[in-house]
Design a protein around this motif. Structure first.
Motif, PDB file in Angstrom:
ATOM      1  N   HIS A  97       0.635  -1.343  -0.122  1.00 53.92           N
ATOM      2  CA  HIS A  97       0.071   0.028   0.080  1.00 53.92           C
ATOM      3  C   HIS A  97       0.886   1.134  -0.025  1.00 53.92           C
ATOM      4  CE1 HIS A  97      -3.888   2.228   0.254  1.00 53.92           C
ATOM      5  NE2 HIS A  97      -3.500   2.891   1.563  1.00 53.92           N
TER       6      HIS A  97
ATOM      7  N   ASP B   2      -0.932  -1.328  -4.734  1.00 57.46           N
ATOM      8  CA  ASP B   2      -2.202  -1.572  -5.063  1.00 57.46           C
ATOM      9  C   ASP B   2      -3.161  -0.683  -5.898  1.00 57.46           C
ATOM     10  OD1 ASP B   2      -2.993   0.531  -3.427  1.00 57.46           O
ATOM     11  OD2 ASP B   2      -3.050  -0.879  -1.616  1.00 57.46           O
TER      12      ASP B   2
ATOM     13  N   GLY C 117      -4.831  -5.262  -5.340  1.00 55.95           N
ATOM     14  CA  GLY C 117      -5.394  -5.070  -3.879  1.00 55.95           C
ATOM     15  C   GLY C 117      -6.344  -6.314  -3.364  1.00 55.95           C
TER      16      GLY C 117
ATOM     17  N   PRO D 133      -6.675  -2.963   0.823  1.00 58.38           N
ATOM     18  CA  PRO D 133      -5.996  -1.737   0.687  1.00 58.38           C
ATOM     19  C   PRO D 133      -6.826  -0.279   1.244  1.00 58.38           C
ATOM     20  CG  PRO D 133      -7.188  -2.303  -1.212  1.00 58.38           C
ATOM     21  CD  PRO D 133      -6.973  -3.369  -0.485  1.00 58.38           C
TER      22      PRO D 133
ATOM     23  N   PRO E  71      -5.184  -0.985   5.488  1.00 58.80           N
ATOM     24  CA  PRO E  71      -3.844  -1.741   5.226  1.00 58.80           C
ATOM     25  C   PRO E  71      -3.350  -2.384   6.553  1.00 58.80           C
ATOM     26  CG  PRO E  71      -3.715   0.714   4.940  1.00 58.80           C
ATOM     27  CD  PRO E  71      -5.024   0.574   5.058  1.00 58.80           C
TER      28      PRO E  71
END
Length: 463
Positions: free
Chosen positions: A290, A319, A386, A396, A399
């Motif tokens: 992320h 992502d 993601g 995402p 996270p």
């Protein structure tokens, strides 16, 4: 008989002497007794009252929960057999719970403005005992959470050796996210005084949470040091500093980063500048996710070499929703002989933004233009960025809840890693890679034939 009794007497007295060498001292906000640190009634009532000249190596300083306005400092040279310990107290601690004035409410979070080991100092442990047991809440609009080796700030760097920081949260002020910090900005850990010689040695950062900072770590002069089992996240350009996870100048040698979760890094992640730097730098078992832009950078243009570096069994993931640039990228340049990049997952991340990764092999990619040409390297489809079908949960939107253990499909896809020697053969859960002649999984976690046992090591706590 007299000789025998004399021997027993000597041994008995020696035993008593050994037992009395280590003493307990106490810090409690608001204590109104003598403030000599002898028990909870007469505790030092601020961290600045700790009298290091009255402490002996081997002693323990117990800190009651509360918010302190002065820094937690450690300035004593001890030895491996007589470590000075500074710890947040818990109700299960026998001696502190039996000391006059004890109250169960003392077993709570300790909040301090910063921690400083000015040096010369050796064999000191600062222990929060539980995740975020000690919180460094950086005040104002500038400053560092943890300093070390800067002496009296007179431009002369001081040695610090075998200093352990464990279960500590470092949390920056709101100016970081506002981008308007002043006077050099905010750094979580700044052990980089004057960059003269490698004399900050055997540092251990364990089970840390470092977040809302301009730079999370700044290091120079490090040798034989480790950052492990930590959450490092939410870096920002605070108006003064770039958003580095690590900014390092040489000397930075024999340093290991392992088993960390690193996320919400928009750019300039693990950043090395000037050489020779990152000498014998090992980065393994980490998840960098992320995040966007640079995830790891060995900056070109210095004219010196970096490494050797050993980048093993990590996941680098972008992502496509966070960071200054998508996809993410790594940049290798001027790598020393012996460097190797193997068994890594690069999901929407390219490792060859500058020179190709050195001695690359058995790496997994999703980008078709990110080939390393190494033996065993290949491409895979994540299904959806993601929400990769290879991992339990990339999350995402949250996270901190991401889980990069392998699904059945992930175990099958990432089942052909390169076999590496110890210590690279252990995953963050303590599982042995390739045990019993099995395959060595690419990425952070080893695939198991049965459900994994609960992790033996927990990270810091996300805020």
């Amino acid at each position: 008989m007299r000789k025998l009794l004399s021997v027993f007497l000597i041994l008995f007295l020696s035993s008593i002497a050994t037992q009395t060498l280590a003493s307990d001292f106490y810090v409690r906000k608001g204590a109104t007794g003598t403030n000599l640190g002898t028990d909870w009634v007469n505790a030092w009532n601020e961290l600045s009252q700790i009298n290091f000249s009255s402490l002996s190596c081997g002693d323990t300083v117990w800190i009651a929960g509360g918010t302190y306005t002065s820094a937690l400092k450690g300035n004593k040279s001890c030895t491996a057999g007589q470590i000075l310990t500074i710890a947040r107290v818990q109700a299960t601690d026998i001696n502190p719970a039996a000391a006059p004035g004890w109250d169960p409410s003392f077993d709570s979070q300790v909040v301090v403005p910063y921690i400083d080991i000015p040096g010369p100092s050796a064999y000191i442990t600062i222990n929060g005992r539980v995740p975020n047991g000690i919180q460094v809440l950086i005040p104002g609009s500038s400053g560092d959470g943890i300093d070390g080796g800067n002496g009296a700030g007179d431009g002369v760097n001081q040695p610090i050796d075998n200093i352990t920081f464990t279960y500590i949260e470092v949390y920056g002020p709101p100016c970081v996210t506002d981008g308007n910090c002043t006077n050099g900005g905010v750094m979580g850990v700044n052990i980089m005084p004057y960059c003269n010689g490698a004399n900050r040695t055997h540092l251990l950062f364990d089970h840390m949470s470092v977040h809302r900072t301009g730079e999370a770590f700044r290091g120079c002069g490090w040798d034989n040091s480790i950052v492990q089992y930590s959450l490092i996240y939410d870096t920002h350009n605070d108006g003064q500093q770039h958003e580095d996870i690590l900014y390092s100048n040489p000397p930075y040698q024999n340093v290991t980063w392992r088993y960390n979760k690193i996320f919400q890094s928009p750019n300039d992640g693990i950043f090395f500048e000037y050489g020779p730097g990152a000498v014998n730098f090992a980065f393994y078992g980490n998840v960098v996710y992320h995040s966007g832009g640079w995830l790891m950078c060995f900056k070109t243009g210095s004219g010196d070499t970096y490494g050797p570096v050993f980048i093993y069994n990590n996941i680098f993931e972008n992502d496509n929703t966070f960071g200054d640039y998508q996809p993410g990228f790594l940049g290798f340049s001027n790598m020393a002989s012996g460097s190797e990049v193997a068994n890594n997952v690069f999901e929407n991340v390219s490792p060859n933004a500058e020179d190709p990764p050195p001695n690359a092999s058995h790496n997994a990619y999703t980008l078709s233009d990110a080939s390393d040409g190494g033996s065993g390297s290949f491409y895979y489809s994540p299904g959806s960025l993601g929400a990769s079908t290879l991992f339990v949960n990339e999350s995402p939107g949250n996270p901190a809840a991401a889980d990069f253990h392998l699904t059945a499909q992930g175990a099958a896809t990432l089942a052909s890693g390169e076999t590496l020697p110890a210590p690279y053969d252990i995953d963050p859960d303590g599982n042995v890679r390739g045990a019993g002649g099995g395959s060595w999984s690419i990425g952070v976690f080893q695939a198991l034939s049965q459900a994994p046992a609960p992790p033996i090591n927990v990270y810091g706590v996300y805020r």
